[in-house]
Design a protein around this motif. Structure first.
Motif, PDB file in Angstrom:
ATOM      1  N   HIS A  15       0.839  -1.192   0.000  1.00 55.06           N
ATOM      2  CA  HIS A  15       0.000   0.000   0.000  1.00 55.06           C
ATOM      3  C   HIS A  15       0.883   1.255   0.000  1.00 55.06           C
ATOM      4  O   HIS A  15       1.966   1.258   0.600  1.00 55.06           O
ATOM      5  N   PRO A  16       0.442   2.335  -0.655  1.00 55.55           N
ATOM      6  CA  PRO A  16       1.209   3.584  -0.604  1.00 55.55           C
ATOM      7  C   PRO A  16       1.405   4.034   0.848  1.00 55.55           C
ATOM      8  O   PRO A  16       0.455   4.027   1.642  1.00 55.55           O
ATOM      9  N   ARG A  17       2.625   4.364   1.181  1.00 53.11           N
ATOM     10  CA  ARG A  17       2.914   4.812   2.551  1.00 53.11           C
ATOM     11  C   ARG A  17       2.276   6.174   2.809  1.00 53.11           C
ATOM     12  O   ARG A  17       2.143   7.000   1.913  1.00 53.11           O
ATOM     13  N   ARG A  18       1.914   6.397   4.062  1.00 55.41           N
ATOM     14  CA  ARG A  18       1.245   7.636   4.457  1.00 55.41           C
ATOM     15  C   ARG A  18       2.052   8.352   5.531  1.00 55.41           C
ATOM     16  O   ARG A  18       2.937   7.763   6.165  1.00 55.41           O
ATOM     17  N   VAL A  19       1.714   9.626   5.726  1.00 55.43           N
ATOM     18  CA  VAL A  19       2.418  10.475   6.682  1.00 55.43           C
ATOM     19  C   VAL A  19       1.387  11.284   7.462  1.00 55.43           C
ATOM     20  O   VAL A  19       0.543  11.958   6.866  1.00 55.43           O
ATOM     21  N   TRP A  60      -8.982  12.499   3.276  1.00 55.98           N
ATOM     22  CA  TRP A  60      -8.016  11.638   3.967  1.00 55.98           C
ATOM     23  C   TRP A  60      -8.545  11.096   5.294  1.00 55.98           C
ATOM     24  O   TRP A  60      -7.925  10.225   5.884  1.00 55.98           O
ATOM     25  N   GLY A  61      -9.656  11.650   5.777  1.00 59.82           N
ATOM     26  CA  GLY A  61     -10.161  11.218   7.066  1.00 59.82           C
ATOM     27  C   GLY A  61     -10.347  12.376   8.024  1.00 59.82           C
ATOM     28  O   GLY A  61     -10.618  13.519   7.608  1.00 59.82           O
ATOM     29  N   PRO A 126      -1.242  10.110   2.076  1.00 61.13           N
ATOM     30  CA  PRO A 126      -0.230   9.518   1.183  1.00 61.13           C
ATOM     31  C   PRO A 126       0.918  10.507   0.957  1.00 61.13           C
ATOM     32  O   PRO A 126       0.671  11.695   0.702  1.00 61.13           O
ATOM     33  N   TRP A 127       2.149  10.023   1.029  1.00 63.44           N
ATOM     34  CA  TRP A 127       3.295  10.933   0.936  1.00 63.44           C
ATOM     35  C   TRP A 127       3.257  11.743  -0.357  1.00 63.44           C
ATOM     36  O   TRP A 127       3.665  12.923  -0.373  1.00 63.44           O
ATOM     37  N   SER A 128       2.739  11.149  -1.420  1.00 63.70           N
ATOM     38  CA  SER A 128       2.712  11.833  -2.710  1.00 63.70           C
ATOM     39  C   SER A 128       1.709  12.983  -2.746  1.00 63.70           C
ATOM     40  O   SER A 128       1.727  13.791  -3.683  1.00 63.70           O
ATOM     41  N   ASN A 161       4.906  12.035  10.990  1.00 59.62           N
ATOM     42  CA  ASN A 161       4.761  10.643  11.411  1.00 59.62           C
ATOM     43  C   ASN A 161       4.767   9.758  10.174  1.00 59.62           C
ATOM     44  O   ASN A 161       3.716   9.268   9.728  1.00 59.62           O
ATOM     45  N   PRO A 162       5.962   9.525   9.578  1.00 66.81           N
ATOM     46  CA  PRO A 162       6.023   8.695   8.373  1.00 66.81           C
ATOM     47  C   PRO A 162       5.743   7.228   8.692  1.00 66.81           C
ATOM     48  O   PRO A 162       6.352   6.648   9.598  1.00 66.81           O
ATOM     49  N   GLU A 163       4.851   6.635   7.959  1.00 64.73           N
ATOM     50  CA  GLU A 163       4.585   5.208   8.104  1.00 64.73           C
ATOM     51  C   GLU A 163       5.849   4.430   7.760  1.00 64.73           C
ATOM     52  O   GLU A 163       6.523   4.725   6.768  1.00 64.73           O
ATOM     53  N   VAL A 164       6.177   3.453   8.590  1.00 62.78           N
ATOM     54  CA  VAL A 164       7.413   2.699   8.356  1.00 62.78           C
ATOM     55  C   VAL A 164       7.269   1.863   7.087  1.00 62.78           C
ATOM     56  O   VAL A 164       6.183   1.351   6.794  1.00 62.78           O
TER      57      VAL A 164
END
Length: 334
Positions: A15-19, A60-61, A126-128, A161-164
């Motif tokens: 899944h695309p990483r999120r921040v 995004w929520g 999503p970081w993008s 808070n970058p998702e690992v």
């Protein structure tokens, strides 16, 4: 400015990483800030208390917007003790206690506004899409939000808070090692505000711990990695706070720090170092994300990581921090 791609743009599950982004500022109260969030991203404003709002239904929520002090919000324990369960009125004869408690917290919030920052906490993004999120920073600036540089009293920060990319111990350790190596370069790039340097929130890792973690023979199990960290860093006040990640990885851990209510278990790094530079045009979460990506690039390059670990240990046995920053700058700019 566009967000730089990390070496691992997706999670181990694909899944695309999120921040997650947290930003502190003065000059705007939570109700005004919540309206700006809704204006930028849509959604509905939900008023939880005079100084705490939510904006629900964004792409995004859920966003949370509040004065950043627990003492200006109704205390859940007090409310429960007086019969205020969710969806219920106060117990008979106790309405006045609830009213006094709520009003006193509201008055306190009005008194400390400007000293206690307003904080916006985003949902995972999503970081993008961080460039799109930074429209909020432009709106905050236009409406008078004041960041770290506006006053000597404003030790405000922006937290990422970058998702690992993965939760296995070698990956987590490599990112921690890369961060420790690059911490001096990051402080130099960010120009951490003097007030934030004095306050404990972004303390660096102790040198003895850094040297332990950067030992080429250090290959801990997950339990040992967490135990070593907590023994040498028994606090949330680190420039890279690992507690949320470790609480997520080891929910059964008995250490009191990982059981604190302020530690939210989640599969993310908690990067606390950046200033809230709202007074600087074109600054935003993308600026700090792109700096963070330098850490991830080093973590993803085993040869460079090992070389820099050895250089760090050799250097800190004899040289100054300023000389180490110069070496790091040459490496980063290659």
């Amino acid at each position: 400015m566009q967000p730089l791609p990390p070496p691992y743009p997706n999670t181990a599950e694909g899944h695309p990483r999120r921040v997650g982004v947290e930003i502190e500022f003065a000059g705007l109260m939570p109700d005004t800030a919540a309206q700006l969030v809704a204006d930028c991203f849509g959604g509905d404003i939900v008023r939880q208390s005079p100084h705490r709002m939510r904006v629900e239904g964004t792409p995004w929520g859920k966003f949370t917007i509040e004065l950043d002090s627990k003492y200006v919000h109704p205390d859940a324990a007090v409310m429960k003790a007086n019969g205020m369960a969710p969806g219920q009125a106060a117990s008979a004869g106790r309405e006045w206690r609830v009213e006094f408690h709520q009003r006193s917290r509201e008055w306190l919030g009005e008194m400390v506004a400007g000293l206690v920052p307003t904080e916006i906490v985003s949902p995972p993004i999503p970081w993008s899409e961080l460039g799109e999120f930074d429209r909020l920073f432009e709106a905050l600036r236009r409406h008078g939000a004041e960041g770290t540089g506006a006053s000597v009293f404003y030790g405000f920060g922006l937290h990422l808070n970058p998702e690992v990319p993965a939760t296995d111990t070698p990956s987590v350790l490599a990112h921690l090692q890369a961060y420790i190596i690059l911490a001096a370069w990051l402080r130099d790039q960010i120009q951490v505000d003097i007030t934030r340097e004095i306050l404990p929130h972004t303390n660096p890792f102790p040198k003895a711990y850094a040297l332990k973690v950067l030992d080429p023979d250090y290959a801990p199990t997950q339990a040992q990695l967490i135990s070593d960290y907590l023994r040498d860093n028994p606090t949330r006040n680190r420039e890279l706070d690992m507690c949320p990640l470790f609480a997520y990885l080891a929910p059964e851990a008995a250490h009191p720090l990982l059981q604190e209510s302020l530690v939210k278990p989640r599969p993310t790094f908690h990067f606390r170092l950046p200033n809230a530079q709202l007074n600087t045009l074109d600054w935003g979460s993308v600026t700090e994300w792109n700096r963070w990506v330098t850490v991830e690039r080093l973590a993803a390059d085993p040869h460079s990581l090992r070389t820099q670990m050895q250089a760090y240990r050799a250097h800190h046995a004899q040289s100054t921090m300023g000389q180490w920053r110069d070496k790091l700058k040459r490496w980063v700019e290659k």
